[in-house]
Design a protein around this motif. Structure first.
Motif, PDB file in Angstrom:
ATOM      1  N   HIS A  97       7.969   9.250  25.249  1.00  0.00           N
ATOM      2  CA  HIS A  97       8.295  10.310  26.213  1.00  0.00           C
ATOM      3  C   HIS A  97       8.662  11.620  25.503  1.00  0.00           C
ATOM      4  CE1 HIS A  97      12.636   9.351  25.536  1.00  0.00           C
ATOM      5  NE2 HIS A  97      12.781  10.612  25.823  1.00  0.00           N
ATOM      6  N   HIS A 108      10.155  16.449  25.696  1.00  0.00           N
ATOM      7  CA  HIS A 108      10.860  17.285  24.708  1.00  0.00           C
ATOM      8  C   HIS A 108       9.876  18.066  23.823  1.00  0.00           C
ATOM      9  CE1 HIS A 108      14.164  14.725  25.949  1.00  0.00           C
ATOM     10  NE2 HIS A 108      13.638  13.656  25.379  1.00  0.00           N
ATOM     11  N   ASP A 123      16.626  14.541  29.146  1.00  0.00           N
ATOM     12  CA  ASP A 123      16.582  13.130  29.540  1.00  0.00           C
ATOM     13  C   ASP A 123      17.394  12.885  30.810  1.00  0.00           C
ATOM     14  OD1 ASP A 123      14.947  12.000  27.513  1.00  0.00           O
ATOM     15  OD2 ASP A 123      16.601  12.188  26.087  1.00  0.00           O
TER      16      ASP A 123
HETATM   17 FE   LIG Z   1      14.482  11.697  25.344  1.00  0.00          FE
END
Ligand SMILES: [Fe+2]
Ligand code: FES
Length: 348
Positions: A161, A166, A293
């Protein structure tokens, strides 16, 4: 994913040492209200934060210089062992004691075992000596997360992810494009990813003064139910792995009340340890990445919470470590339920 019960027979990061002193601190852990404080000898204590008289939170009470805890509703008083030593209204002592939780304070972290105290086994904790090793430096803290702990666990066990969530800091195309190796050792799950000759993501470029191409290694270890350690190494391409820049991230994924989670973190490095500017940059980046997140997991939580029937999920190869993590937690929960050692959660 339907796991909405929490494992209690396991260690969780309950608090950082510097959060707990001679004032009373409440923190919900696996749906249990816990009151943390220190006794006059500095030993840390954690008791259930419900007075046995009429359930008033003890954390709203007082701690005196001798370490006696007083409930500020009707005045029950408890000694350092949690035993009631008196109440102002009558001469004879009420028969009452507080539930105390097994704790381990080590390397600036306070670990709590909310389940059966007989099963609390210190050897299940990870090595955290780098938090106090003078050749390392680190930053730490805790971020509130309004999502169930399993979503955070899957987030950490599936770092593909990073590419999508990110992209301006630690992620780029190489992460998702590089497969992981997964290992299972009893309840523990590990994964590793070797990215060789890749473009340096901005965080590593600035943190290590490196220009592309670089080699980047990620090794994650999940200590179920709630501890994750990531070993990171970055180096100019062709440098031997032990000679790279070393970083570690410890995450305490501690279930709170309902579907809330305490997202504890510590980020450390073993180079330029006196460089305060670098420390501040890394801390800022860590919090920015965690916020990305948190935003994603809170959005995901709404979707799981409003889908109680559980529409089917689709999975891919990179989910393997996260799926093994789910399985490890499910097995622990099943063991605990067979032993009759857990209570259902108040909320789903
Ligand atoms: Fe993350
Ligand atoms: S509720 Fe604590 S003394 Fe009454």
């Amino acid at each position: 994913m339907t796991l909405t019960q929490q494992v209690r027979n396991g260690w969780y990061l309950g608090a950082w040492s510097d959060e707990i002193g001679r004032t009373l601190k409440q923190r919900w852990i696996t749906d249990i209200p816990v009151c943390f404080y220190r006794l006059p000898d500095q030993a840390v204590t954690a008791v259930e934060d419900r007075c046995p008289h009429r359930k008033y939170p003890l954390s709203l009470g007082h701690l005196d210089d001798q370490g006696t805890l007083q409930c500020d509703y009707h005045g029950y008083r408890f000694d350092g062992q949690g035993v009631c030593v008196g109440v102002a209204e009558q001469a004879d002592r009420p028969k009452a004691a507080l539930r105390r939780f097994p704790l381990v304070e080590r390397d600036g972290a306070i670990w709590i075992w909310p389940g059966d105290p007989e099963l609390a086994d210190e050897s299940l904790l990870p090595d955290t000596s780098w938090l106090t090793d003078p050749s390392w430096t680190h930053v730490h803290g805790v971020v509130p997360l309004r999502a169930r702990h399993m979503l955070l666990l899957e987030n950490l066990l599936d770092l593909t992810h990073e590419t999508f969530l990110h992209p301006t800091s630690i992620g780029n195309a190489a992460v998702a494009a590089t497969p992981i190796d997964v290992t299972v050792d009893g309840d523990r799950v590990g994964f590793s990813r070797r990215m060789i000759g890749i473009e340096a993501p901005p965080f590593y470029e600035k943190s290590c003064g490196l220009t592309s191409p670089v080699d980047r290694w990620q090794d994650g270890d999940f200590y179920p139910p709630g501890i994750f350690v990531l070993n990171i190494r970055v180096a100019a391409t062709g440098t031997e792995e032990p000679d790279g820049f070393h970083m570690k991230v410890l995450y305490g994924m501690t279930p709170g009340r309902g579907n809330e989670t305490h997202d504890f973190y510590a980020l450390g490095r073993d180079y330029l340890i006196d460089d305060q500017e670098l420390t501040e940059f890394q801390h800022e980046q860590q919090l920015a990445v965690m916020q990305e997140d948190v935003d994603a997991l809170e959005a995901q939580e709404v979707m799981y919470a409003t889908d109680p029937g559980g529409t089917a999920e689709s999975s891919i190869k990179s989910d393997l470590a996260a799926l093994r993590g789910r399985r490890a937690v499910a097995k622990m929960l099943a063991r605990e339920q067979r032993a009759g050692g857990t209570r259902p959660r108040a909320s789903a």
